[in-house]
Each structure stands twice: as C-alpha cells, then as structure tokens.
Design a protein around this motif. Structure first.
Motif, PDB file in Angstrom:
ATOM      1  N   LYS A 108     194.721  44.654  98.006  1.00  0.00           N
ATOM      2  CA  LYS A 108     194.352  44.004  96.744  1.00  0.00           C
ATOM      3  C   LYS A 108     192.951  43.403  96.841  1.00  0.00           C
ATOM      4  CE  LYS A 108     195.708  40.543  93.340  1.00  0.00           C
ATOM      5  NZ  LYS A 108     194.892  41.103  92.317  1.00  0.00           N
ATOM      6  N   GLU A 109     192.629  42.786  97.969  1.00  0.00           N
ATOM      7  CA  GLU A 109     191.295  42.219  98.195  1.00  0.00           C
ATOM      8  C   GLU A 109     190.613  42.985  99.317  1.00  0.00           C
ATOM      9  OE1 GLU A 109     191.553  38.083  99.134  1.00  0.00           O
ATOM     10  OE2 GLU A 109     191.954  37.502  97.061  1.00  0.00           O
ATOM     11  N   ARG A 110     189.355  43.341  99.092  1.00  0.00           N
ATOM     12  CA  ARG A 110     188.580  44.039 100.115  1.00  0.00           C
ATOM     13  C   ARG A 110     187.263  43.315 100.333  1.00  0.00           C
ATOM     14  NH1 ARG A 110     191.130  47.434  96.285  1.00  0.00           N
ATOM     15  NH2 ARG A 110     189.179  48.088  95.407  1.00  0.00           N
ATOM     16  N   ILE A 129     183.968  39.628  98.250  1.00  0.00           N
ATOM     17  CA  ILE A 129     185.374  40.014  98.164  1.00  0.00           C
ATOM     18  C   ILE A 129     185.574  40.699  96.822  1.00  0.00           C
ATOM     19  CG2 ILE A 129     187.761  39.203  98.072  1.00  0.00           C
ATOM     20  CD1 ILE A 129     186.845  36.865  99.867  1.00  0.00           C
ATOM     21  N   GLU A 131     188.232  42.332  94.148  1.00  0.00           N
ATOM     22  CA  GLU A 131     189.629  42.338  93.719  1.00  0.00           C
ATOM     23  C   GLU A 131     189.771  43.238  92.493  1.00  0.00           C
ATOM     24  OE1 GLU A 131     191.706  38.461  93.401  1.00  0.00           O
ATOM     25  OE2 GLU A 131     189.718  37.641  93.865  1.00  0.00           O
ATOM     26  N   GLU A 133     191.036  43.641  89.038  1.00  0.00           N
ATOM     27  CA  GLU A 133     191.507  42.855  87.897  1.00  0.00           C
ATOM     28  C   GLU A 133     192.404  43.702  87.001  1.00  0.00           C
ATOM     29  OE1 GLU A 133     190.732  39.562  86.397  1.00  0.00           O
ATOM     30  OE2 GLU A 133     190.405  39.170  88.511  1.00  0.00           O
ATOM     31  N   LEU A 144     186.781  45.574  88.300  1.00  0.00           N
ATOM     32  CA  LEU A 144     186.733  44.971  89.625  1.00  0.00           C
ATOM     33  C   LEU A 144     186.031  43.621  89.546  1.00  0.00           C
ATOM     34  CD1 LEU A 144     185.493  48.146  91.520  1.00  0.00           C
ATOM     35  CD2 LEU A 144     187.850  47.378  91.231  1.00  0.00           C
ATOM     36  N   LYS A 145     186.627  42.629  90.157  1.00  0.00           N
ATOM     37  CA  LYS A 145     186.006  41.300  90.249  1.00  0.00           C
ATOM     38  C   LYS A 145     185.331  41.208  91.615  1.00  0.00           C
ATOM     39  CE  LYS A 145     187.142  36.374  90.335  1.00  0.00           C
ATOM     40  NZ  LYS A 145     188.250  35.406  90.276  1.00  0.00           N
TER      41      LYS A 145
END
Length: 153
Positions: A108-110, A129, A131, A133, A144-145
């Motif tokens: 989910k987070e990269r 980071i 995430e 969305e 993407l956030k």
C-alpha cells in the motif's frame, strides 16, 4: 645571511592557523527541509500525468510527472520507476524533482528516493512515500498520493 628555507616552517604554521580560524568562524550554509504532499493522476498508458494539490481531478494542477516505469521483477509484480515531477504552478513553479525507486504492487505504501532537482530544489536529497488513493484497473488509472521530504540549499 639567513637561509630562505628557515622561513618555511613559520609560514606553514601561520598559514595553517589562518585557514583553521577562517574555517571554524565562517558561517556554514544549513540545508532547508521542505515537506510536500501532491497527487499524481496516473494513467497506465503513458507517464505524462497531471500533478494536483488535492486528490480530486478538479484540484488545482501544479505540474506534471514524466518518465518511465520498467518491469523489474520476474513475476511482473514490481516496477522500477524513474520520473521527473515538473512544477508548472504554485510555490515551486519552474522547479523539478527527480524521483527513482521500486514500485512493488502488493504494498500500500512504497518508499522512493529523491535523487536530484532543479530551481528551488538545487542540491536536493530526500525520500518520499507513495500511497494509492484510488485505483481503477478497468480504466487503467490511479490516483497516487506522494508525501515527499527533501533537504536542499
């Protein structure tokens, strides 16, 4: 008559002390830290995507991302990303951030690295980071956030 070489040790000591004094009393530039949050409206067909200051497509456009995604895993579940965030409006207009890192689909987070920049972001280094969305696989798009922290001069 004195030997001209006898002045060399005295000169060396005075020169060294002068350099040490200047290097310790001269003010050093301290890097600034900037935290950014922006949203990439990613269309899987090309990497020339809109960057906005909010998750909605109606949010203010502040730039574009341009670059490459390269398949980097044998099972096809991971990419290597290399792209530029090009700011065309707002506080950082005319500046860029160069982003590089792994993009593993199952996470989910990269995290990714900020490896370079221009304009406001000269001599930048940092991390971000990413995430997800929103994801619409049927229409090949995602929002993407990106939460970015950089240090620069």
């Amino acid at each position: 008559m004195s030997n001209p070489l006898s002045l060399t040790p005295n000169f060396f000591i005075i020169f060294t002390l002068t350099i040490l004094y200047v290097s310790y009393t001269f003010p050093r530039l301290q890097p600034k830290q900037t935290n950014l949050v922006f949203y990439v409206h990613d269309y899987f067909t090309a990497v020339d995507d809109q960057v906005t200051d909010g998750p909605s497509i109606e949010s203010k456009q502040i730039g574009r991302t341009q670059g490459l995604y390269i398949n980097s895993q044998l099972d096809g579940k991971g990419l290597h990303l290399v792209f530029s965030a090009i700011f065309t409006d707002g506080e950082f207009k005319g500046s860029t951030l160069e982003i590089q890192g792994a993009d593993i689909f199952g996470m989910k987070e990269r995290e990714f690295g900020i490896v370079s920049g221009t304009g406001y972001f000269w001599f930048v280094k940092g991390y971000g980071i990413m995430e997800i969305e929103f994801m619409d696989i049927a229409n090949l798009r995602a929002i993407l956030k990106l939460n970015v922290t950089v240090k620069h001069y």
